[in-house]
Design an enzyme around this catalytic site. Structure first.
Site, mmCIF file in Angstrom:
data_model
loop_
_atom_site.group_PDB
_atom_site.id
_atom_site.type_symbol
_atom_site.label_atom_id
_atom_site.label_comp_id
_atom_site.label_asym_id
_atom_site.label_seq_id
_atom_site.Cartn_x
_atom_site.Cartn_y
_atom_site.Cartn_z
ATOM 1 N N ASN A 1 0.858 -0.884 0.062
ATOM 2 C CA ASN A 1 -0.126 -0.083 -0.494
ATOM 3 C C ASN A 1 1.106 0.906 -0.185
ATOM 4 O O ASN A 1 1.845 1.367 0.984
ATOM 5 C CB ASN A 1 -0.845 -0.122 1.349
ATOM 6 C CG ASN A 1 -1.549 -1.100 1.342
ATOM 7 O OD1 ASN A 1 -2.304 -1.468 0.185
ATOM 8 N ND2 ASN A 1 -1.804 -1.465 2.321
ATOM 9 N N HIS B 1 6.648 -2.157 3.373
ATOM 10 C CA HIS B 1 5.916 -2.992 3.646
ATOM 11 C C HIS B 1 5.609 -3.956 2.747
ATOM 12 O O HIS B 1 4.528 -3.375 2.202
ATOM 13 C CB HIS B 1 6.021 -3.296 4.980
ATOM 14 C CG HIS B 1 4.152 -2.714 4.966
ATOM 15 N ND1 HIS B 1 4.355 -1.135 5.824
ATOM 16 C CD2 HIS B 1 3.163 -2.761 5.051
ATOM 17 C CE1 HIS B 1 3.378 -0.539 5.628
ATOM 18 N NE2 HIS B 1 2.260 -1.276 5.507
HETATM 19 P P1 AMP Z 1 -0.405 -0.953 5.808
HETATM 20 O O1 AMP Z 1 -1.621 0.057 5.813
HETATM 21 O O2 AMP Z 1 -0.331 -1.381 4.745
HETATM 22 O O3 AMP Z 1 0.399 0.724 6.243
HETATM 23 O O4 AMP Z 1 -0.242 -1.534 6.569
HETATM 24 C C1 AMP Z 1 0.127 -1.651 8.369
HETATM 25 C C2 AMP Z 1 0.366 -3.358 8.851
HETATM 26 O O5 AMP Z 1 0.980 -3.036 9.674
HETATM 27 C C3 AMP Z 1 -1.334 -3.654 9.040
HETATM 28 O O6 AMP Z 1 -1.691 -4.043 8.622
HETATM 29 C C4 AMP Z 1 -1.222 -3.541 10.873
HETATM 30 O O7 AMP Z 1 -1.937 -4.429 11.024
HETATM 31 C C5 AMP Z 1 0.199 -3.288 10.845
HETATM 32 N N1 AMP Z 1 0.694 -3.536 12.645
HETATM 33 C C6 AMP Z 1 0.793 -1.923 12.566
HETATM 34 N N2 AMP Z 1 1.335 -2.285 14.070
HETATM 35 C C7 AMP Z 1 1.818 -3.455 14.153
HETATM 36 C C8 AMP Z 1 3.003 -4.632 14.938
HETATM 37 N N3 AMP Z 1 2.547 -4.124 16.320
HETATM 38 N N4 AMP Z 1 3.369 -5.261 14.800
HETATM 39 C C9 AMP Z 1 2.741 -6.582 13.807
HETATM 40 N N5 AMP Z 1 1.964 -5.551 12.504
HETATM 41 C C10 AMP Z 1 1.414 -3.995 12.763
#
Ligand code: AMP
Ligand code: ZN
Length: 115
Positions: free
Chosen positions: A88, A101
């Site tokens: 994203n 990511h």
């Molecule tokens: P995006 O919205 O593409 O930036 O994805 C960020 C992702 O990071 C989301 O799916 C969140 O659920 C995940 N996320 C945020 N904080 C954590 C964390 N501490 N551990 C694992 N995943 C996380």
């Protein structure tokens, strides 16, 4: 490393996620808020805020991340059934964490077009 970046803290070991795969350059861990039976995030250890900041010198790194995703998918048992690999970018793309990511999601059929 960016001081206030949660994924940098994972890359450095300050915060310990549920890691499924790691190399010198790449870390893969389970998403805290899974959207599918398998939901793994793959990140470079190096801080790069968005896809738009990628440079030519990062080509090998991105290849490494994608190959790591295929390996994790095989380990998760979803390689044959299928999965989705998503990155994203910024507001319209739905990016909420500003350290690049890839989401590896699978274990159920995915919809198209995405919402
Ligand atoms: P995006 O919205 O593409 O930036 O994805 C960020 C992702 O990071 C989301 O799916 C969140 O659920 C995940 N996320 C945020 N904080 C954590 C964390 N501490 N551990 C694992 N995943 C996380
Ligand atoms: Zn970072």
């Amino acid at each position: 490393m960016s001081d206030d970046c949660i994924f940098c803290k994972m890359a450095s070991g300050e915060i310990k996620p549920d890691i499924v795969h790691e190399t010198d350059n790449v870390l893969a861990f389970r998403d805290l808020n899974p959207q599918a039976p398998t939901h793994v995030l793959l990140i470079p250890r190096q801080h790069i805020a968005t896809l738009d900041e990628l440079q030519e010198a990062d080509q090998d790194l991105i290849g490494e991340i994608v190959l790591a995703a295929t390996e994790v998918a095989r380990n998760e048992g979803i390689a044959e059934r299928g999965y989705r690999l998503i990155a994203n970018h910024q507001a319209d793309g739905g990016q909420t964490v500003f350290h690049i990511h890839f989401h590896l999601v699978g274990g159920r059929p995915m919809n198209w077009p995405p919402g």
